[in-house]
Design a protein around this motif. Structure first.
Motif, PDB file in Angstrom:
ATOM      1  N   LEU A   1     -77.086  81.408 -21.541  1.00 55.25           N
ATOM      2  CA  LEU A   1     -76.148  81.871 -22.558  1.00 55.25           C
ATOM      3  C   LEU A   1     -76.430  83.332 -22.920  1.00 55.25           C
ATOM      4  O   LEU A   1     -75.508  84.119 -23.131  1.00 55.25           O
ATOM      5  N   GLY A   2     -77.714  83.683 -22.968  1.00 56.33           N
ATOM      6  CA  GLY A   2     -78.090  85.066 -23.266  1.00 56.33           C
ATOM      7  C   GLY A   2     -77.584  86.061 -22.221  1.00 56.33           C
ATOM      8  O   GLY A   2     -77.327  87.220 -22.536  1.00 56.33           O
ATOM      9  N   TYR A   3     -77.403  85.607 -20.998  1.00 51.45           N
ATOM     10  CA  TYR A   3     -76.841  86.461 -19.944  1.00 51.45           C
ATOM     11  C   TYR A   3     -75.314  86.495 -20.019  1.00 51.45           C
ATOM     12  O   TYR A   3     -74.699  87.516 -19.721  1.00 51.45           O
TER      13      TYR A   3
ATOM     14  N   ALA B   1     -63.666  92.627 -29.183  1.00 58.83           N
ATOM     15  CA  ALA B   1     -64.698  91.934 -28.407  1.00 58.83           C
ATOM     16  C   ALA B   1     -64.958  90.572 -29.029  1.00 58.83           C
ATOM     17  O   ALA B   1     -65.007  90.431 -30.250  1.00 58.83           O
ATOM     18  N   TYR B   2     -65.115  89.568 -28.181  1.00 54.14           N
ATOM     19  CA  TYR B   2     -65.441  88.224 -28.653  1.00 54.14           C
ATOM     20  C   TYR B   2     -66.942  88.035 -28.550  1.00 54.14           C
ATOM     21  O   TYR B   2     -67.508  88.162 -27.458  1.00 54.14           O
ATOM     22  N   ASN B   3     -67.581  87.773 -29.669  1.00 50.76           N
ATOM     23  CA  ASN B   3     -69.023  87.554 -29.685  1.00 50.76           C
ATOM     24  C   ASN B   3     -69.293  86.057 -29.775  1.00 50.76           C
ATOM     25  O   ASN B   3     -68.931  85.413 -30.758  1.00 50.76           O
ATOM     26  N   LEU B   4     -69.921  85.540 -28.738  1.00 48.82           N
ATOM     27  CA  LEU B   4     -70.231  84.109 -28.692  1.00 48.82           C
ATOM     28  C   LEU B   4     -71.148  83.721 -29.836  1.00 48.82           C
ATOM     29  O   LEU B   4     -72.132  84.416 -30.104  1.00 48.82           O
ATOM     30  N   PRO B   5     -70.864  82.611 -30.483  1.00 46.41           N
ATOM     31  CA  PRO B   5     -71.773  82.138 -31.527  1.00 46.41           C
ATOM     32  C   PRO B   5     -73.042  81.572 -30.890  1.00 46.41           C
ATOM     33  O   PRO B   5     -73.074  81.277 -29.691  1.00 46.41           O
ATOM     34  N   PHE B   6     -74.088  81.413 -31.682  1.00 54.50           N
ATOM     35  CA  PHE B   6     -75.289  80.744 -31.188  1.00 54.50           C
ATOM     36  C   PHE B   6     -74.957  79.275 -30.994  1.00 54.50           C
ATOM     37  O   PHE B   6     -74.164  78.701 -31.743  1.00 54.50           O
ATOM     38  N   ILE B   7     -75.548  78.668 -29.998  1.00 52.55           N
ATOM     39  CA  ILE B   7     -75.304  77.270 -29.679  1.00 52.55           C
ATOM     40  C   ILE B   7     -76.624  76.521 -29.708  1.00 52.55           C
ATOM     41  O   ILE B   7     -77.618  76.977 -29.138  1.00 52.55           O
ATOM     42  N   ASP B   8     -76.638  75.399 -30.387  1.00 50.52           N
ATOM     43  CA  ASP B   8     -77.833  74.562 -30.487  1.00 50.52           C
ATOM     44  C   ASP B   8     -77.832  73.557 -29.337  1.00 50.52           C
ATOM     45  O   ASP B   8     -77.048  72.620 -29.336  1.00 50.52           O
ATOM     46  N   PHE B   9     -78.678  73.786 -28.357  1.00 48.86           N
ATOM     47  CA  PHE B   9     -78.745  72.907 -27.191  1.00 48.86           C
ATOM     48  C   PHE B   9     -79.648  71.689 -27.427  1.00 48.86           C
ATOM     49  O   PHE B   9     -79.740  70.829 -26.573  1.00 48.86           O
ATOM     50  N   SER B  10     -80.284  71.606 -28.587  1.00 47.43           N
ATOM     51  CA  SER B  10     -81.191  70.487 -28.840  1.00 47.43           C
ATOM     52  C   SER B  10     -80.437  69.184 -29.103  1.00 47.43           C
ATOM     53  O   SER B  10     -81.020  68.114 -29.055  1.00 47.43           O
ATOM     54  N   GLU B  11     -79.128  69.264 -29.375  1.00 49.22           N
ATOM     55  CA  GLU B  11     -78.327  68.068 -29.642  1.00 49.22           C
ATOM     56  C   GLU B  11     -77.931  67.355 -28.364  1.00 49.22           C
ATOM     57  O   GLU B  11     -77.388  66.278 -28.399  1.00 49.22           O
ATOM     58  N   LYS B  12     -78.139  67.972 -27.233  1.00 47.85           N
ATOM     59  CA  LYS B  12     -77.669  67.433 -25.953  1.00 47.85           C
ATOM     60  C   LYS B  12     -78.443  66.221 -25.546  1.00 47.85           C
ATOM     61  O   LYS B  12     -79.587  66.063 -25.760  1.00 47.85           O
TER      62      LYS B  12
ATOM     63  N   ALA C   1     -66.304  81.158 -17.646  1.00 49.41           N
ATOM     64  CA  ALA C   1     -67.384  81.867 -16.958  1.00 49.41           C
ATOM     65  C   ALA C   1     -68.565  80.931 -16.714  1.00 49.41           C
ATOM     66  O   ALA C   1     -68.875  80.083 -17.560  1.00 49.41           O
ATOM     67  N   THR C   2     -69.198  81.092 -15.554  1.00 51.02           N
ATOM     68  CA  THR C   2     -70.369  80.292 -15.200  1.00 51.02           C
ATOM     69  C   THR C   2     -71.516  81.207 -14.802  1.00 51.02           C
ATOM     70  O   THR C   2     -71.341  82.129 -14.004  1.00 51.02           O
ATOM     71  N   GLU C   3     -72.680  80.948 -15.380  1.00 54.23           N
ATOM     72  CA  GLU C   3     -73.922  81.662 -15.064  1.00 54.23           C
ATOM     73  C   GLU C   3     -74.890  80.631 -14.487  1.00 54.23           C
ATOM     74  O   GLU C   3     -74.991  79.514 -14.983  1.00 54.23           O
ATOM     75  N   MET C   4     -75.610  81.000 -13.419  1.00 50.50           N
ATOM     76  CA  MET C   4     -76.498  80.060 -12.744  1.00 50.50           C
ATOM     77  C   MET C   4     -77.828  80.735 -12.426  1.00 50.50           C
ATOM     78  O   MET C   4     -77.884  81.926 -12.158  1.00 50.50           O
ATOM     79  N   ALA C   5     -78.903  79.937 -12.482  1.00 47.66           N
ATOM     80  CA  ALA C   5     -80.230  80.405 -12.056  1.00 47.66           C
ATOM     81  C   ALA C   5     -80.999  79.212 -11.510  1.00 47.66           C
ATOM     82  O   ALA C   5     -80.708  78.060 -11.826  1.00 47.66           O
ATOM     83  N   GLU C   6     -81.999  79.509 -10.690  1.00 41.63           N
ATOM     84  CA  GLU C   6     -82.886  78.466 -10.192  1.00 41.63           C
ATOM     85  C   GLU C   6     -84.161  78.497 -11.023  1.00 41.63           C
ATOM     86  O   GLU C   6     -84.731  79.559 -11.258  1.00 41.63           O
TER      87      GLU C   6
END
Length: 140
Positions: free
Chosen positions: A111-113, A129-140, A81-86
């Motif tokens: 990710l929240g969407y 139902a599959y519940n997505l884990p929290f993801i730490d984006f600060s490592e990127k 799945a892909t979510e996009m925003a400007e």
């Protein structure tokens, strides 16, 4: 008890975004999956972030793609799945802050969407139902 500030006042961020939209959704049940009732299935979550910065103004289209599981007998299902925003920002933000907002805050928001969409799609399957884990984006 006053926590200071108001929602419509100065609390609004200078980093703004358009309504996020789901731009891709693939879901399939893996018919060959052997469901062992007593074992918990752990599925890999792969993530990709794409940032397309505008050459004419302070904006960028950010997409977050999640791939959950694999096609085949090893996982109960596969989701991509892909979510996009400007996203837009004022001239006053420095480049370091803009990079942090685009690489950390934007994907976290997207990710929240995606989280409730993936939960609802997988809940409609024969599996829980599959519940997505929290993801730490600060490592990127």
């Amino acid at each position: 008890n006053d926590l200071g500030g108001s929602i419509g006042g100065n609390m609004e961020s200078a980093f703004q975004f358009s309504n996020p939209s789901l731009t891709k959704m693939e879901f399939c049940i893996n018919e060959d999956f052997e469901n062992g009732r007593d074992k918990e299935v752990k599925m890999a979550v792969n993530m990709g972030i794409q940032i397309d910065r505008s050459k004419v103004d302070n904006s960028a289209k950010v997409s977050l793609t999640l791939e959950i599981g694999k096609k085949g007998a090893s996982d109960p299902f596969y989701v991509c799945a892909t979510e996009m925003a400007e996203f837009r920002w004022p001239d006053s933000l420095n480049m370091g802050m803009i990079e942090k907002l685009l690489n950390q805050n934007a994907p976290s928001l997207l990710l929240g969407y995606l989280r409730p969409i993936i939960s609802q799609i997988t809940a409609a399957s024969p599996y829980n139902a599959y519940n997505l884990p929290f993801i730490d984006f600060s490592e990127k």
